[in-house]
Design a protein around this motif. Structure first.
Motif, PDB file in Angstrom:
ATOM      1  N   VAL A  93       0.860  -1.182   0.000  1.00 58.60           N
ATOM      2  CA  VAL A  93       0.000   0.000   0.000  1.00 58.60           C
ATOM      3  C   VAL A  93       0.896   1.231   0.000  1.00 58.60           C
ATOM      4  O   VAL A  93       1.663   1.445   0.939  1.00 58.60           O
ATOM      5  CB  VAL A  93      -0.937   0.031   1.217  1.00 58.60           C
ATOM      6  N   LEU A  94       0.772   2.029  -1.042  1.00 55.51           N
ATOM      7  CA  LEU A  94       1.610   3.209  -1.229  1.00 55.51           C
ATOM      8  C   LEU A  94       0.813   4.464  -0.907  1.00 55.51           C
ATOM      9  O   LEU A  94      -0.350   4.587  -1.273  1.00 55.51           O
ATOM     10  CB  LEU A  94       2.103   3.264  -2.680  1.00 55.51           C
ATOM     11  N   CYS A  95       1.458   5.411  -0.229  1.00 56.24           N
ATOM     12  CA  CYS A  95       0.832   6.687   0.118  1.00 56.24           C
ATOM     13  C   CYS A  95       1.627   7.821  -0.512  1.00 56.24           C
ATOM     14  O   CYS A  95       2.844   7.899  -0.354  1.00 56.24           O
ATOM     15  CB  CYS A  95       0.790   6.855   1.634  1.00 56.24           C
ATOM     16  N   SER A  96       0.925   8.693  -1.237  1.00 63.14           N
ATOM     17  CA  SER A  96       1.530   9.882  -1.844  1.00 63.14           C
ATOM     18  C   SER A  96       0.720  11.092  -1.418  1.00 63.14           C
ATOM     19  O   SER A  96      -0.481  11.158  -1.666  1.00 63.14           O
ATOM     20  CB  SER A  96       1.528   9.760  -3.378  1.00 63.14           C
ATOM     21  N   GLU A  97       1.363  12.067  -0.761  1.00 65.09           N
ATOM     22  CA  GLU A  97       0.673  13.258  -0.292  1.00 65.09           C
ATOM     23  C   GLU A  97       1.391  14.516  -0.748  1.00 65.09           C
ATOM     24  O   GLU A  97       2.607  14.651  -0.562  1.00 65.09           O
ATOM     25  CB  GLU A  97       0.550  13.254   1.234  1.00 65.09           C
ATOM     26  N   LEU A  98       0.633  15.409  -1.355  1.00 68.15           N
ATOM     27  CA  LEU A  98       1.140  16.694  -1.816  1.00 68.15           C
ATOM     28  C   LEU A  98       0.376  17.768  -1.063  1.00 68.15           C
ATOM     29  O   LEU A  98      -0.815  17.981  -1.321  1.00 68.15           O
ATOM     30  CB  LEU A  98       0.930  16.836  -3.326  1.00 68.15           C
ATOM     31  N   ALA A  99       1.020  18.437  -0.110  1.00 64.04           N
ATOM     32  CA  ALA A  99       0.265  19.330   0.769  1.00 64.04           C
ATOM     33  C   ALA A  99       1.167  20.373   1.414  1.00 64.04           C
ATOM     34  O   ALA A  99       2.388  20.177   1.544  1.00 64.04           O
ATOM     35  CB  ALA A  99      -0.445  18.531   1.863  1.00 64.04           C
ATOM     36  N   ALA A 100       0.533  21.459   1.820  1.00 69.19           N
ATOM     37  CA  ALA A 100       1.201  22.479   2.615  1.00 69.19           C
ATOM     38  C   ALA A 100       1.219  22.045   4.077  1.00 69.19           C
ATOM     39  O   ALA A 100       0.326  21.334   4.539  1.00 69.19           O
ATOM     40  CB  ALA A 100       0.480  23.819   2.469  1.00 69.19           C
ATOM     41  N   SER A 101       2.226  22.489   4.804  1.00 66.31           N
ATOM     42  CA  SER A 101       2.315  22.147   6.222  1.00 66.31           C
ATOM     43  C   SER A 101       1.329  22.957   7.049  1.00 66.31           C
ATOM     44  O   SER A 101       0.894  22.521   8.118  1.00 66.31           O
ATOM     45  CB  SER A 101       3.735  22.384   6.734  1.00 66.31           C
ATOM     46  N   HIS A 102       0.982  24.136   6.580  1.00 66.81           N
ATOM     47  CA  HIS A 102       0.018  24.978   7.273  1.00 66.81           C
ATOM     48  C   HIS A 102      -0.451  26.056   6.310  1.00 66.81           C
ATOM     49  O   HIS A 102       0.064  26.195   5.202  1.00 66.81           O
ATOM     50  CB  HIS A 102       0.634  25.631   8.516  1.00 66.81           C
ATOM     51  N   GLY A 103      -1.459  26.835   6.741  1.00 64.69           N
ATOM     52  CA  GLY A 103      -1.989  27.909   5.905  1.00 64.69           C
ATOM     53  C   GLY A 103      -3.458  27.692   5.603  1.00 64.69           C
ATOM     54  O   GLY A 103      -3.953  26.569   5.611  1.00 64.69           O
ATOM     55  N   GLY A 104      -4.168  28.766   5.344  1.00 64.94           N
ATOM     56  CA  GLY A 104      -5.576  28.666   5.015  1.00 64.94           C
ATOM     57  C   GLY A 104      -6.440  28.612   6.258  1.00 64.94           C
ATOM     58  O   GLY A 104      -5.982  28.433   7.380  1.00 64.94           O
ATOM     59  N   ALA A 105      -7.748  28.742   6.054  1.00 60.81           N
ATOM     60  CA  ALA A 105      -8.702  28.766   7.153  1.00 60.81           C
ATOM     61  C   ALA A 105      -8.953  27.354   7.671  1.00 60.81           C
ATOM     62  O   ALA A 105      -8.719  26.360   6.982  1.00 60.81           O
ATOM     63  CB  ALA A 105     -10.015  29.398   6.686  1.00 60.81           C
ATOM     64  N   ARG A 106      -9.444  27.282   8.901  1.00 56.39           N
ATOM     65  CA  ARG A 106      -9.765  25.985   9.504  1.00 56.39           C
ATOM     66  C   ARG A 106     -10.792  25.240   8.642  1.00 56.39           C
ATOM     67  O   ARG A 106     -11.774  25.804   8.194  1.00 56.39           O
ATOM     68  CB  ARG A 106     -10.320  26.182  10.909  1.00 56.39           C
ATOM     69  N   GLY A 107     -10.522  23.950   8.449  1.00 53.12           N
ATOM     70  CA  GLY A 107     -11.419  23.131   7.657  1.00 53.12           C
ATOM     71  C   GLY A 107     -11.168  23.181   6.168  1.00 53.12           C
ATOM     72  O   GLY A 107     -11.824  22.485   5.398  1.00 53.12           O
TER      73      GLY A 107
END
Length: 293
Positions: free
Chosen positions: A231-245
């Motif tokens: 099972v392979l996991c690939s995540e492209l994401a910011a560590s923080h930023g933007g409004a809650r939710g």
């Protein structure tokens, strides 16, 4: 949670991440002459006009597909996806309503038409869509293709009921709307139940990465899957930023990924980090939740 009609979000960073992986998996299935089948559990409207009022309202595609198309030094693994999108022109456009703006039409293929473009004569595609308006639109767009079977059906229960299919080579794509947080667990349980019945298929689940961190539950559930393909996991994401939710990025969980897909996704993800726009400092994370044997 998200309030999601894909017309507002088509061609965004999450689509680039998800559809690039989809094209690579389909290209692997094409390598053998034997037919394959694809099950798409949450198909949407099929394709989207990025000049439409919906797409122009958010403009998310500008930070996603447009940024990728305009960038330099495109990775070899990403080129087939970008070529498919750039060359995509929907059929029967005279039957469609106008986009609602004066902008030049720019059509983005959703997963049903990405798969359709890569099907051979003997391959098959099963689509499910429960939203009435999305279903009607998709039905109008695919009705003429005998390789495609469309059902107005809940994708979670429909997947389990439909497997194993008559053609045993293939893949499942699940990318729900995640309107409620329970969709994370529903998606995982559906795929895990289907995998018990059709263990040799490749399964790809897309999920949003939110500031709330709901994806942790998915990781825990997928670590329990027993499969020699891993099972392979690939995540492209910011560590923080933007409004809650709000979305920080997107992730893919892939059961039985094709050989060398991990390296291809690493190449694509590391390149996208410097090209697309996310709410804050971004990174691509690749991890085997279950190691391939």
């Amino acid at each position: 949670m998200l309030s999601y009609l894909h017309g507002f979000h088509a061609g965004n960073v999450a689509d680039v991440h998800k559809h690039a992986a989809l094209v690579l998996i389909l290209a692997h299935l094409q390598k053998k002459d034997k037919p394959f089948c694809v099950i798409d559990t949450h198909a949407g409207a099929g394709w989207y006009d990025l000049s439409s009022t919906q797409a122009q309202k958010t403009g998310e595609w500008k930070a996603g597909i447009a940024a990728a198309q305009q960038a330099q030094h495109i990775p070899a693994a990403l080129a087939p996806y970008l070529d498919l999108v750039t060359g995509f022109v929907p059929e029967n456009l005279h039957n469609e309503e106008a986009g609602g703006t004066d902008a030049k039409p720019f059509y983005y293929p959703g997963s049903p038409f990405i798969v359709q473009k890569m099907l051979r004569e003997s391959d098959r595609l099963s689509l499910m869509e429960l939203h009435p308006r999305e279903y009607e639109t998709l039905d109008r767009r695919v009705y003429h293709d005998r390789r495609i079977h469309l059902q107005k059906r809940d994708g979670y229960e429909g997947l389990v009921a439909m497997v194993p299919p008559p053609i045993r080579r293939g893949m499942v794509l699940m990318d729900p709307s995640y309107d409620v947080k329970q969709d994370y667990a529903r998606a995982a349980k559906s795929i895990m139940a289907a995998h018990r019945r059709w263990a040799t298929a490749t399964y790809m689940l897309w999920y949003p990465i939110l500031t709330d961190g709901f994806e942790g539950e998915l990781h825990q559930m997928f670590r329990q899957i027993e499969t020699p393909g891993g099972v392979l996991c690939s995540e492209l994401a910011a560590s923080h930023g933007g409004a809650r939710g709000r979305m920080l990025g997107s992730g893919l969980l892939i059961i039985n990924p094709p050989f060398q897909l991990d390296g291809q996704l690493a190449e694509i993800g590391d390149w996208l980090v410097d090209v697309v726009t996310l709410p804050g400092p971004a990174a691509h994370r690749l991890d085997w939740l279950v190691k391939a044997q």
